[in-house]
Design an enzyme around this catalytic site. Sequence first.
Site, PDB file in Angstrom:
ATOM      1  N   SER A 137       0.879  -1.347   0.011  1.00  0.00           N
ATOM      2  CA  SER A 137      -0.031  -0.247  -0.047  1.00  0.00           C
ATOM      3  C   SER A 137       0.755   1.306  -0.036  1.00  0.00           C
ATOM      4  O   SER A 137       1.962   1.265   0.566  1.00  0.00           O
ATOM      5  CB  SER A 137      -0.971   0.140   1.205  1.00  0.00           C
ATOM      6  OG  SER A 137      -1.384   1.342   1.287  1.00  0.00           O
ATOM      7  N   TYR A 150      -1.069  -0.688  10.042  1.00  0.00           N
ATOM      8  CA  TYR A 150      -1.254  -0.881   8.939  1.00  0.00           C
ATOM      9  C   TYR A 150       0.153  -0.573   7.842  1.00  0.00           C
ATOM     10  O   TYR A 150       0.443  -1.245   7.082  1.00  0.00           O
ATOM     11  CB  TYR A 150      -2.454  -0.270   8.036  1.00  0.00           C
ATOM     12  CG  TYR A 150      -2.811  -0.528   6.734  1.00  0.00           C
ATOM     13  CD1 TYR A 150      -3.838  -1.767   6.573  1.00  0.00           C
ATOM     14  CD2 TYR A 150      -2.583   0.144   5.643  1.00  0.00           C
ATOM     15  CE1 TYR A 150      -3.895  -2.051   5.154  1.00  0.00           C
ATOM     16  CE2 TYR A 150      -2.908  -0.187   4.411  1.00  0.00           C
ATOM     17  CZ  TYR A 150      -3.551  -1.382   4.052  1.00  0.00           C
ATOM     18  OH  TYR A 150      -4.035  -1.506   2.861  1.00  0.00           O
TER      19      TYR A 150
HETATM   20  P1  NAP Z   1     -11.599  -5.962   0.719  1.00  0.00           P
HETATM   21  O1  NAP Z   1     -12.579  -5.447  -0.339  1.00  0.00           O
HETATM   22  O2  NAP Z   1     -11.805  -5.697   2.203  1.00  0.00           O
HETATM   23  O3  NAP Z   1     -11.097  -7.510   0.634  1.00  0.00           O
HETATM   24  C1  NAP Z   1     -10.237  -8.167   1.400  1.00  0.00           C
HETATM   25  C2  NAP Z   1     -10.244  -9.678   1.190  1.00  0.00           C
HETATM   26  O4  NAP Z   1      -9.151 -10.066   2.120  1.00  0.00           O
HETATM   27  C3  NAP Z   1     -11.453 -10.275   1.299  1.00  0.00           C
HETATM   28  O5  NAP Z   1     -11.251 -11.202   0.378  1.00  0.00           O
HETATM   29  C4  NAP Z   1     -11.232 -11.252   2.506  1.00  0.00           C
HETATM   30  O6  NAP Z   1     -11.814 -12.231   2.672  1.00  0.00           O
HETATM   31  C5  NAP Z   1      -9.682 -11.283   2.763  1.00  0.00           C
HETATM   32  N1  NAP Z   1      -9.135 -11.523   4.009  1.00  0.00           N
HETATM   33  C6  NAP Z   1      -9.224 -10.535   4.866  1.00  0.00           C
HETATM   34  N2  NAP Z   1      -8.554 -11.251   5.899  1.00  0.00           N
HETATM   35  C7  NAP Z   1      -8.069 -12.401   5.802  1.00  0.00           C
HETATM   36  C8  NAP Z   1      -7.542 -13.631   6.436  1.00  0.00           C
HETATM   37  N3  NAP Z   1      -7.043 -13.501   7.752  1.00  0.00           N
HETATM   38  N4  NAP Z   1      -7.384 -14.582   5.792  1.00  0.00           N
HETATM   39  C9  NAP Z   1      -7.628 -14.855   4.405  1.00  0.00           C
HETATM   40  N5  NAP Z   1      -8.271 -13.752   3.653  1.00  0.00           N
HETATM   41  C10 NAP Z   1      -8.481 -12.831   4.340  1.00  0.00           C
HETATM   42  O7  NAP Z   1      -9.847  -5.312   0.622  1.00  0.00           O
HETATM   43  P2  NAP Z   1      -9.265  -4.814  -0.808  1.00  0.00           P
HETATM   44  O8  NAP Z   1      -9.433  -3.522  -0.678  1.00  0.00           O
HETATM   45  O9  NAP Z   1      -9.656  -5.630  -1.921  1.00  0.00           O
HETATM   46  O10 NAP Z   1      -7.826  -4.946  -0.443  1.00  0.00           O
HETATM   47  C11 NAP Z   1      -7.055  -5.969  -0.884  1.00  0.00           C
HETATM   48  C12 NAP Z   1      -5.620  -5.572  -0.707  1.00  0.00           C
HETATM   49  O11 NAP Z   1      -5.229  -4.584  -1.046  1.00  0.00           O
HETATM   50  C13 NAP Z   1      -5.345  -5.698   1.045  1.00  0.00           C
HETATM   51  O12 NAP Z   1      -4.076  -6.146   1.053  1.00  0.00           O
HETATM   52  C14 NAP Z   1      -5.377  -4.010   0.970  1.00  0.00           C
HETATM   53  O13 NAP Z   1      -4.626  -3.804   2.434  1.00  0.00           O
HETATM   54  C15 NAP Z   1      -4.816  -3.572   0.003  1.00  0.00           C
HETATM   55  N6  NAP Z   1      -4.992  -2.205  -0.541  1.00  0.00           N
HETATM   56  C16 NAP Z   1      -6.196  -1.758  -0.662  1.00  0.00           C
HETATM   57  C17 NAP Z   1      -6.244  -0.556  -0.917  1.00  0.00           C
HETATM   58  C18 NAP Z   1      -7.624   0.106  -1.433  1.00  0.00           C
HETATM   59  O14 NAP Z   1      -7.744   1.311  -1.200  1.00  0.00           O
HETATM   60  N7  NAP Z   1      -8.710  -0.915  -1.305  1.00  0.00           N
HETATM   61  C19 NAP Z   1      -5.242   0.288  -0.915  1.00  0.00           C
HETATM   62  C20 NAP Z   1      -4.318  -0.140  -0.740  1.00  0.00           C
HETATM   63  C21 NAP Z   1      -3.841  -1.472  -0.417  1.00  0.00           C
HETATM   64  P3  NAP Z   1     -13.631 -12.425   3.199  1.00  0.00           P
HETATM   65  O15 NAP Z   1     -14.335 -12.071   1.803  1.00  0.00           O
HETATM   66  O16 NAP Z   1     -13.771 -13.823   3.493  1.00  0.00           O
HETATM   67  O17 NAP Z   1     -13.622 -11.476   4.309  1.00  0.00           O
END
Ligand code: NAP
Length: 239
Positions: A137, A150
């Site tokens: 991130s 984070y």
């Molecule tokens: P999201 O929509 O909240 O989805 C999170 C995903 O991670 C879901 O599939 C969830 O599974 C899974 N997950 C959470 N905890 C877990 C665990 N302990 N074991 C296995 N799976 C787990 O998040 P996102 O925005 O797509 O984020 C994906 C990645 O991108 C993350 O690493 C996040 O930090 C990073 N990121 C996101 C952003 C942003 O703006 N969205 C920015 C920078 C980085 P369930 O569906 O079963 O809950």
Amino acid sequence: MKYALVTGGSRGIGRAVCQKLHQMGYEVLINYVSNQAAAEETLALIGGHGELMQFDVADEAAVTAALDGWKAAHPEEYIEVLVNNAGIRRDNLLIWMEHADWKAVLDTTLDGFYHVTHVLLQPMLLHKYGRIVNVTSLSGIKGLPGQTNYSAAKGGLIAATKALAQEVARKKVTVNAVAPGFIHTDMVEGLDEASLKKDIPAARFGNPEEVAALVGFLASPDASYITGEVISINGGLYT
Ligand code: NAP
């Protein structure tokens, strides 16, 4: 059959990455922790060309059991692409942050990276081909207030990416990271988009497909000479 594993593949960026890897010809193992309905939806979106794999990446025994089970069922095959994408936020100013929130974020991002990568790395080395892409991130590069947990986890993941890349480069296994800014997913729900986008040169949040395109490139044979890199994808927010 070529196999890829996406942790947190049920929703958001992980789901878009599953779709991209499917387009690239992979059978996709879709990991999730609790949202089975969303994981099933992802599987349907890739025409059933994969399987669901429920485990908590922070739970070493659960990760090992699931992945060893897969290996036993596929003795001739291996997972050649790993996308460490699962992540959570538990934001607070450090002064108010409970240890449980500190730990949950580090356990998911950093221990999760270790647990899954540790099991899948050896077959990649033996086959002399592998692609590991870690989803970190902007917070892990810049640090963001209210996100010391984070930022620490994502910064640690960047350092791990660079170190591991040097360990395995000779075996034609690449290890890279992508560092998204604000991307439209459940994770950013509740953020004040109108105010935040004023600071983004592209004047908008990104979408999961844009991140998936970058992950897909790093996971492809075309990216064979790129390793140990962290590529920002943030609409110009950070330079
Ligand atoms: P999201 O929509 O909240 O989805 C999170 C995903 O991670 C879901 O599939 C969830 O599974 C899974 N997950 C959470 N905890 C877990 C665990 N302990 N074991 C296995 N799976 C787990 O998040 P996102 O925005 O797509 O984020 C994906 C990645 O991108 C993350 O690493 C996040 O930090 C990073 N990121 C996101 C952003 C942003 O703006 N969205 C920015 C920078 C980085 P369930 O569906 O079963 O809950």
